[in-house]
Each structure stands twice: as C-alpha cells, then as structure tokens.
Design an enzyme around this catalytic site. Structure first.
Site, PDB file in Angstrom:
ATOM      1  N   GLY A  41       0.814  -1.217   0.000  1.00  0.00           N
ATOM      2  CA  GLY A  41       0.000   0.000   0.000  1.00  0.00           C
ATOM      3  C   GLY A  41       0.847   1.267   0.000  1.00  0.00           C
ATOM      4  O   GLY A  41       1.999   1.263   0.412  1.00  0.00           O
ATOM      5  N   ARG A  85      -2.743   8.109   3.882  1.00  0.00           N
ATOM      6  CA  ARG A  85      -2.960   8.979   5.045  1.00  0.00           C
ATOM      7  C   ARG A  85      -1.651   9.528   5.618  1.00  0.00           C
ATOM      8  O   ARG A  85      -1.662  10.413   6.450  1.00  0.00           O
ATOM      9  CB  ARG A  85      -3.747   8.206   6.120  1.00  0.00           C
ATOM     10  CG  ARG A  85      -5.201   7.981   5.749  1.00  0.00           C
ATOM     11  CD  ARG A  85      -5.876   6.895   6.577  1.00  0.00           C
ATOM     12  NE  ARG A  85      -5.556   5.547   6.106  1.00  0.00           N
ATOM     13  CZ  ARG A  85      -6.055   4.432   6.634  1.00  0.00           C
ATOM     14  NH1 ARG A  85      -6.874   4.507   7.674  1.00  0.00           N
ATOM     15  NH2 ARG A  85      -5.722   3.246   6.154  1.00  0.00           N
ATOM     16  N   GLN A 127       2.528  -6.640  -6.220  1.00  0.00           N
ATOM     17  CA  GLN A 127       1.113  -6.347  -6.455  1.00  0.00           C
ATOM     18  C   GLN A 127       1.084  -5.048  -7.247  1.00  0.00           C
ATOM     19  O   GLN A 127       1.298  -3.973  -6.699  1.00  0.00           O
ATOM     20  CB  GLN A 127       0.380  -6.181  -5.114  1.00  0.00           C
ATOM     21  CG  GLN A 127      -1.111  -6.009  -5.277  1.00  0.00           C
ATOM     22  CD  GLN A 127      -1.789  -5.524  -3.992  1.00  0.00           C
ATOM     23  OE1 GLN A 127      -1.146  -4.977  -3.100  1.00  0.00           O
ATOM     24  NE2 GLN A 127      -3.095  -5.719  -3.909  1.00  0.00           N
ATOM     25  N   THR A 138      -6.517  -5.704   0.425  1.00  0.00           N
ATOM     26  CA  THR A 138      -5.682  -6.676   1.156  1.00  0.00           C
ATOM     27  C   THR A 138      -5.889  -8.110   0.674  1.00  0.00           C
ATOM     28  O   THR A 138      -4.950  -8.906   0.667  1.00  0.00           O
ATOM     29  CB  THR A 138      -5.965  -6.587   2.668  1.00  0.00           C
ATOM     30  OG1 THR A 138      -7.388  -6.580   2.886  1.00  0.00           O
ATOM     31  CG2 THR A 138      -5.392  -5.316   3.264  1.00  0.00           C
ATOM     32  N   LYS A 166      38.700  12.329  11.694  1.00  0.00           N
ATOM     33  CA  LYS A 166      38.109  11.572  10.584  1.00  0.00           C
ATOM     34  C   LYS A 166      39.149  10.582  10.105  1.00  0.00           C
ATOM     35  O   LYS A 166      40.291  10.984   9.857  1.00  0.00           O
ATOM     36  CB  LYS A 166      37.724  12.530   9.466  1.00  0.00           C
ATOM     37  CG  LYS A 166      37.001  11.867   8.314  1.00  0.00           C
ATOM     38  CD  LYS A 166      37.415  12.414   6.966  1.00  0.00           C
ATOM     39  CE  LYS A 166      38.551  11.645   6.359  1.00  0.00           C
ATOM     40  NZ  LYS A 166      39.036  12.134   5.089  1.00  0.00           N
ATOM     41  N   TYR A 225      42.227  19.440  14.200  1.00  0.00           N
ATOM     42  CA  TYR A 225      41.647  18.588  13.165  1.00  0.00           C
ATOM     43  C   TYR A 225      42.605  17.440  12.859  1.00  0.00           C
ATOM     44  O   TYR A 225      43.756  17.660  12.457  1.00  0.00           O
ATOM     45  CB  TYR A 225      41.371  19.378  11.874  1.00  0.00           C
ATOM     46  CG  TYR A 225      40.916  18.460  10.766  1.00  0.00           C
ATOM     47  CD1 TYR A 225      39.738  17.714  10.913  1.00  0.00           C
ATOM     48  CD2 TYR A 225      41.664  18.285   9.605  1.00  0.00           C
ATOM     49  CE1 TYR A 225      39.327  16.841   9.927  1.00  0.00           C
ATOM     50  CE2 TYR A 225      41.241  17.402   8.613  1.00  0.00           C
ATOM     51  CZ  TYR A 225      40.076  16.687   8.783  1.00  0.00           C
ATOM     52  OH  TYR A 225      39.670  15.808   7.819  1.00  0.00           O
ATOM     53  N   ASN A 274      51.371  13.421  22.260  1.00  0.00           N
ATOM     54  CA  ASN A 274      50.561  14.572  22.638  1.00  0.00           C
ATOM     55  C   ASN A 274      50.432  15.528  21.450  1.00  0.00           C
ATOM     56  O   ASN A 274      51.429  15.966  20.887  1.00  0.00           O
ATOM     57  CB  ASN A 274      51.181  15.306  23.828  1.00  0.00           C
ATOM     58  CG  ASN A 274      50.231  16.357  24.366  1.00  0.00           C
ATOM     59  OD1 ASN A 274      49.181  16.028  24.906  1.00  0.00           O
ATOM     60  ND2 ASN A 274      50.574  17.617  24.170  1.00  0.00           N
ATOM     61  N   ASN A 311      45.221  17.571   5.034  1.00  0.00           N
ATOM     62  CA  ASN A 311      45.159  16.295   4.308  1.00  0.00           C
ATOM     63  C   ASN A 311      44.628  16.458   2.897  1.00  0.00           C
ATOM     64  O   ASN A 311      44.507  15.485   2.173  1.00  0.00           O
ATOM     65  CB  ASN A 311      44.295  15.294   5.085  1.00  0.00           C
ATOM     66  CG  ASN A 311      42.870  15.793   5.284  1.00  0.00           C
ATOM     67  OD1 ASN A 311      42.627  16.993   5.298  1.00  0.00           O
ATOM     68  ND2 ASN A 311      41.944  14.868   5.434  1.00  0.00           N
ATOM     69  N   TYR A 312      44.305  17.669   2.499  1.00  0.00           N
ATOM     70  CA  TYR A 312      43.596  17.856   1.227  1.00  0.00           C
ATOM     71  C   TYR A 312      44.173  19.040   0.475  1.00  0.00           C
ATOM     72  O   TYR A 312      44.282  20.138   1.021  1.00  0.00           O
ATOM     73  CB  TYR A 312      42.110  18.090   1.543  1.00  0.00           C
ATOM     74  CG  TYR A 312      41.195  18.169   0.354  1.00  0.00           C
ATOM     75  CD1 TYR A 312      41.246  17.208  -0.649  1.00  0.00           C
ATOM     76  CD2 TYR A 312      40.247  19.171   0.250  1.00  0.00           C
ATOM     77  CE1 TYR A 312      40.380  17.270  -1.733  1.00  0.00           C
ATOM     78  CE2 TYR A 312      39.376  19.239  -0.822  1.00  0.00           C
ATOM     79  CZ  TYR A 312      39.450  18.289  -1.817  1.00  0.00           C
ATOM     80  OH  TYR A 312      38.586  18.341  -2.873  1.00  0.00           O
TER      81      TYR A 312
HETATM   82  C1  UD1 Z   1      -7.026  -3.451   7.642  1.00  0.00           C
HETATM   83  C2  UD1 Z   1      -8.245  -4.368   7.735  1.00  0.00           C
HETATM   84  C3  UD1 Z   1      -9.037  -4.017   8.977  1.00  0.00           C
HETATM   85  C4  UD1 Z   1      -8.170  -4.128  10.182  1.00  0.00           C
HETATM   86  C5  UD1 Z   1      -6.899  -3.301  10.059  1.00  0.00           C
HETATM   87  C6  UD1 Z   1      -5.920  -3.622  11.163  1.00  0.00           C
HETATM   88  C7  UD1 Z   1      -8.837  -4.838   5.418  1.00  0.00           C
HETATM   89  C8  UD1 Z   1      -9.765  -4.565   4.316  1.00  0.00           C
HETATM   90  N1  UD1 Z   1      -9.052  -4.197   6.547  1.00  0.00           N
HETATM   91  O1  UD1 Z   1      -7.506  -2.122   7.487  1.00  0.00           O
HETATM   92  O2  UD1 Z   1     -10.158  -4.897   9.103  1.00  0.00           O
HETATM   93  O3  UD1 Z   1      -8.892  -3.715  11.337  1.00  0.00           O
HETATM   94  O4  UD1 Z   1      -6.235  -3.601   8.804  1.00  0.00           O
HETATM   95  O5  UD1 Z   1      -4.774  -2.838  11.102  1.00  0.00           O
HETATM   96  O6  UD1 Z   1      -7.957  -5.670   5.295  1.00  0.00           O
HETATM   97  N2  UD1 Z   1      -1.993  -3.510   1.485  1.00  0.00           N
HETATM   98  C9  UD1 Z   1      -1.458  -4.077   0.358  1.00  0.00           C
HETATM   99  N3  UD1 Z   1      -2.131  -4.017  -0.799  1.00  0.00           N
HETATM  100  C10 UD1 Z   1      -3.361  -3.444  -0.899  1.00  0.00           C
HETATM  101  C11 UD1 Z   1      -3.913  -2.856   0.257  1.00  0.00           C
HETATM  102  C12 UD1 Z   1      -3.208  -2.904   1.440  1.00  0.00           C
HETATM  103  O7  UD1 Z   1      -0.353  -4.608   0.403  1.00  0.00           O
HETATM  104  O8  UD1 Z   1      -3.920  -3.456  -1.980  1.00  0.00           O
HETATM  105  C13 UD1 Z   1      -1.222  -3.565   2.741  1.00  0.00           C
HETATM  106  C14 UD1 Z   1      -0.871  -2.193   3.274  1.00  0.00           C
HETATM  107  O9  UD1 Z   1       0.399  -1.796   2.795  1.00  0.00           O
HETATM  108  C15 UD1 Z   1      -0.857  -2.411   4.766  1.00  0.00           C
HETATM  109  C16 UD1 Z   1      -1.840  -3.563   4.988  1.00  0.00           C
HETATM  110  O10 UD1 Z   1      -2.011  -4.168   3.725  1.00  0.00           O
HETATM  111  O11 UD1 Z   1       0.414  -2.818   5.217  1.00  0.00           O
HETATM  112  C17 UD1 Z   1      -3.163  -3.082   5.550  1.00  0.00           C
HETATM  113  O12 UD1 Z   1      -3.749  -2.168   4.639  1.00  0.00           O
HETATM  114  P1  UD1 Z   1      -4.476  -0.863   5.122  1.00  0.00           P
HETATM  115  O13 UD1 Z   1      -4.959  -0.111   3.949  1.00  0.00           O
HETATM  116  O14 UD1 Z   1      -3.635  -0.127   6.105  1.00  0.00           O
HETATM  117  O15 UD1 Z   1      -5.741  -1.492   5.869  1.00  0.00           O
HETATM  118  P2  UD1 Z   1      -6.588  -0.868   7.033  1.00  0.00           P
HETATM  119  O16 UD1 Z   1      -7.501   0.171   6.483  1.00  0.00           O
HETATM  120  O17 UD1 Z   1      -5.713  -0.469   8.142  1.00  0.00           O
HETATM  121 CA    CA Z   2      -3.560  -0.126   8.373  1.00  0.00          CA
END
Ligand code: UD1
Ligand code: CA
Length: 464
Positions: A12, A16, A74, A80, A353, A368, A379, A388-389
């Site tokens: 991901g 945020r 991915q 997820t 250094k 230095y 001492n 040095n440079y």
């Molecule tokens: C997710 C869970 C939520 C849980 C929370 C706990 C889902 C849909 N929701 O929400 O139920 O309470 O974690 O922390 O799973 N990631 C990928 N590929 C993607 C999307 C996400 O690799 O397509 C990875 C992100 O990098 C991250 C992890 O999955 O490390 C979780 O994703 P994130 O978007 O943070 O999920 P939450 O909204 O926190």
């Molecule tokens: Ca998360």
C-alpha cells in the site's frame, strides 16, 4: 506439525501519511516500519516468507537485508485480499498454514503469533484471526458475532452501520489460515463495498458460508496490534516504543537520567552501570560498554564504545571505535573510520576523521585530525591541523609513539613523523621527520618597544 508460511502485506501507498515515501519505509525506532513485523515473523522460522510489495517496491526490497524473504509484486493495490492473492504463486507446493501480517502493524509480539498459530492448530480451524478490544475502535474493521458469541463476519468501518461502529472488538489484521482454504476463499472475494477493494477479512464470511471453522483469539494488550496510518500515529508509537526500549535498558542496569529525552534505537546495546545524561541519541548499531558516562547532548551512530569511556557534554560520534577508558569532549566530533585506543583523550573542539590514535594519546584542544595514524602516548598540541587535502586528493599523515606536537602546528600531508619527534610550536611541517628529531621553522622574532602607545596616539590624532 504442519508447515508454516508467512505473507507480509506491504504494497500500500499509505495515503494517510501524505508522503512521497511509501508508508512501510517510514522509520520507526531506527528501522523501516515493515521490518519490525517481518523480523518478528521470521523468528517463527517459517518455511516460506513472502512480502507483497507494490508502492516503491524497489526501495522496500533494497531496505531489507534478509535474503530468505521472497517478493511478490502487487501491481495495483486493489485491496488486502488481492494483495494476498499476489503471493499465491509462492505457495503452489505448500500444504501448511499461512500467517498473514501487515507491514504497518509493527509491535506484534512473537509470543502472540505463536499463540495464534497454536490456537488455530489446536482447534483445527480453517482460519484464525487476532482481535482486540479497543476503547476507540475508530478506523479498524469490526468483529460481528451472533447471539452465541461466534464470529459471523468482519465489517470495515467505511461499510459499517452506526450500531456496528459501536462495536469495540476489532480485527487486528493478523491472521493464520490453511493455505488451501485461504486461496480458495480469496477467489470468492469481490469488491462490492464502499472502497471498491478486495477485502481479505471477507474470507471469514465466505468460510462460514462454506461450513468452515473460523476461530478468533483476543490479544491481552491491545497496544501491540496498533496500526500506523498517519504521522501522528507514527510519532505516538515512536514514543511508546522508545519508552519500552528505555525501560528495557534501565531494567538491565543502565541509568538514564532523563528517560524522556533519551533516544535509543532498537539495534543498540549498552553495558551495565553506564550512566546516560539528557538529550542523548544512540542510533544504528551503536554498542556502548559497561561503566561508561555520557554526560548529555550526544548524538551517536554506529559507534563501538568500550568500557569506562567518558563522553563529556555535547559530542557527535559516527561509525567509529573508542577503546576502554577514553575521554571524549566536551564538543568533540568523531567522524567515520576513527579508532581511538584505550585511555585516549579527545578534548573540546577536536574533529577526527579516519584517525587512528594509539593508547594514551591526547589531543585536547582545537584540532583537526584527518587521515592520520598516530602511535601511543603522543601529545597533539592545541590548534594542530593535519592538512590532508590539496583540493584534488587526500593524503595520509603518520605520527609515531611519544611524539610531542607543539601548539599551532600544521602538518602538510603526505607526511610521516617518527617516534619521539618534537615539533616546535607554530611549525609548518612539509617533510618527513626521522625518529627522535626536533623540527622547527626558522623565524625571526622582533620587538619594538613603546610601539603600542605610539600607535594609539596616531589613531587618536586621525579621529579629530
Ligand atoms: C485493515 C483491515 C481491517 C483491520 C486493520 C488492522 C482490510 C480490508 N481491513 O484495514 O479490518 O482492522 O487492517 O490494522 O484488510 N496492502 C497491500 N495491498 C493493498 C492494500 C493494502 O499490500 O492493496 C497492505 C498495506 O500496505 C498495509 C496492509 O495491507 O500494510 C493493511 O492495509 P491498510 O490499507 O492499512 O488497511 P486498514 O484500512 O488499516
Ligand atoms: Ca492499516
């Protein structure tokens, strides 16, 4: 015992975080966010470990030094569930259980992961997920249960109804599932939800509908499952992690005069009876010996410090070695490649250094020392500079044992001073000096009596 595999979700972007850096690469306690959960999972000795990456994939891969980790890309972050499916190829001939972790849940403990796997196997479940009770469950998926208390589904906050949002039991985002069940259930997940994503938690409802056994295990201390989604959460976790690291060292016999302003990274080690003053940062692979004193305002990275070393107020040490009994500072700067022998003294406003100083050698003021090897019990007088440079190349200086370098000396490298050499004060030395010799510059010294008074009179006269 069934085999264990691990999938770490780290593809991901971390919208945020509002960052150009992928979320899982933001540092926490001195290492990339994702590597915390990854290292913990690796302690279970899984047969296969796959990290799913996407956003900043190359950078994430480069940040990992564990050669056992396989990488699944991915391309598009469709959720997820979709992320786990991207790792499917690595589990073709795998018949065991797959532990799934999030790269943004760093504090998860090894014993919790072990308990989760044990619970899952003891109950012969198809999947078991970790849950937690949170006073403010905001942002997490909520656990839905029937009247009898059995789990029925997980609903994401964005899809939840108002009453569902009141539920305080949340999905920790840590799961273990039989590989065969996991990938079959995932092919049944759709993206018919508010975020248009393929949700991994949907395997719960799918499994139950198929008559599979889905189990949950609640963590005792919800703090370990906290996810990082914003910079504010990152800072809060940094703080709580810092507190627990500080606590660990205090329990191990280290005095922290002000734990609130002491920053010790995860990879640091500290010996017993070492006393650390305020505003100290120990970073990277720094190792501090026993019985050391760090007065305060120290910034130390990748330094190996022997026992009974005294770092006086305000020092910066980077990638260097200091043997036992040395005294450094106040206001000293040890740069990479510096190696100080036992009982060396480095005083105020001294920069070193690539400087190797033998046991008992002293450079106490305003100096230095760059690209230099110095013997023992030498001492170095105040204001000594190794030149040095020349604007093109760096050159080395060698200084023997028991050498006395007078104050305000410039040593023009390449240069070698033998053992027991005496350098007269205010010398510029350009040629090698044999052992036991005195080196000085011929200069004429003149005195003009009454000169000051005459000058002042003249200046006053000019003013009028
Ligand atoms: C997710 C869970 C939520 C849980 C929370 C706990 C889902 C849909 N929701 O929400 O139920 O309470 O974690 O922390 O799973 N990631 C990928 N590929 C993607 C999307 C996400 O690799 O397509 C990875 C992100 O990098 C991250 C992890 O999955 O490390 C979780 O994703 P994130 O978007 O943070 O999920 P939450 O909204 O926190
Ligand atoms: Ca998360």
């Amino acid at each position: 015992m069934a085999e264990l595999g691990v999938i770490l979700l780290a593809a991901g972007q971390g919208t945020r975080m509002k960052s150009d850096l992928p979320k899982v690469l933001h540092p926490l306690a001195g290492k990339a966010l994702f590597s915390h959960a990854l290292e913990t999972a690796r302690r279970l000795h899984p047969k296969i470990t796959v990290a799913v990456i996407g956003h900043g994939a190359e950078a994430v891969r480069r940040a990992c030094t564990d050669a056992q980790v396989r990488w699944a890309i991915q391309e598009q972050q469709l959720g997820t569930g979709h992320a786990v499916l991207s790792a499917r190829g690595d589990f073709k001939d795998f018949a065991g259980d797959v532990l799934i972790l999030s790269g943004d849940v760093p504090l998860i403990r090894e014993q919790t992961l072990r308990a989760l796997v044990e619970h899952h196997r003891a109950r012969s479940a198809a999947a078991t997920l970790l849950t937690a009770l949170l006073e403010t469950p905001k942002g997490y998926g909520r656990i839905l249960r029937d009247r009898g208390g059995a789990i029925t589904a997980i609903v994401e906050e964005k899809d939840a109804t108002e009453p569902q949002r009141m539920i305080q039991e949340v999905n920790a985002g840590v799961y273990v599932a039989r590989a065969s069940f996991l990938f079959a259930a995932l092919s049944g997940v759709n993206n018919d939800n508010r975020q248009g994503e393929y949700y991994l938690p949907d395997i719960v409802a799918i499994g139950l509908a198929d008559g599979q056994k889905i189990e949950t295990l609640q963590v005792d201390d919800a703090r370990e499952m906290m996810g990082i989604n914003s910079r504010e959460e990152l800072a809060m976790m940094e703080k709580s992690l810092r507190q627990s690291i500080n606590q660990k060292w205090m329990l191990a016999g280290v005095t922290l005069k002000d734990p609130d302003t002491t920053y010790i990274e995860d990879g640091v080690t500290i010996g017993k009876d070492t006393v650390i003053g305020p505003n100290t940062q120990l970073c990277g692979k720094t190792a501090v010996g026993a019985g050391c004193r760090i007065d305060g305002s120290a910034f130390i990275t990748d330094a190996a410090i022997g026992d009974d070393v005294h770092l006086r107020f305000s020092v910066v040490l980077t990638d260097c070695r200091v043997e036992r009994g040395a005294i450094i500072g106040p206001f000293a700067h040890l740069r990479p490649g510096t190696h100080l022998g036992a009982n060396v003294h480095i005083g105020n406003f001294v920069e070193a250094k690539e400087a190797r100083l033998g046991d008992g050698t002293k450079a106490n003021h305003l100096t230095y020392l760059g690209d230099v090897t110095i013997g023992r019990d030498t001492n170095i007088g105040a204001g000594t500079i190794t030149c040095n440079y020349d604007g093109f190349h760096k050159y080395n200086t060698t200084i023997g044992d028991r050498v006395q370098v007078g104050s305000d000396t410039t040593l023009v490298a390449p240069l070698s001073l033998g053992d027991d050499v005496y350098v007269a004060t205010a010398s510029t030395v350009r040629h090698d000096v044999p052992a036991g010799a005195l080196v000085f510059n011929q200069r004429e010294e003149r005195v003009r009596e009454g000169w000051t008074e005459e000058k002042r009179r003249k200046m006053k006269g000019n003013k009028k």
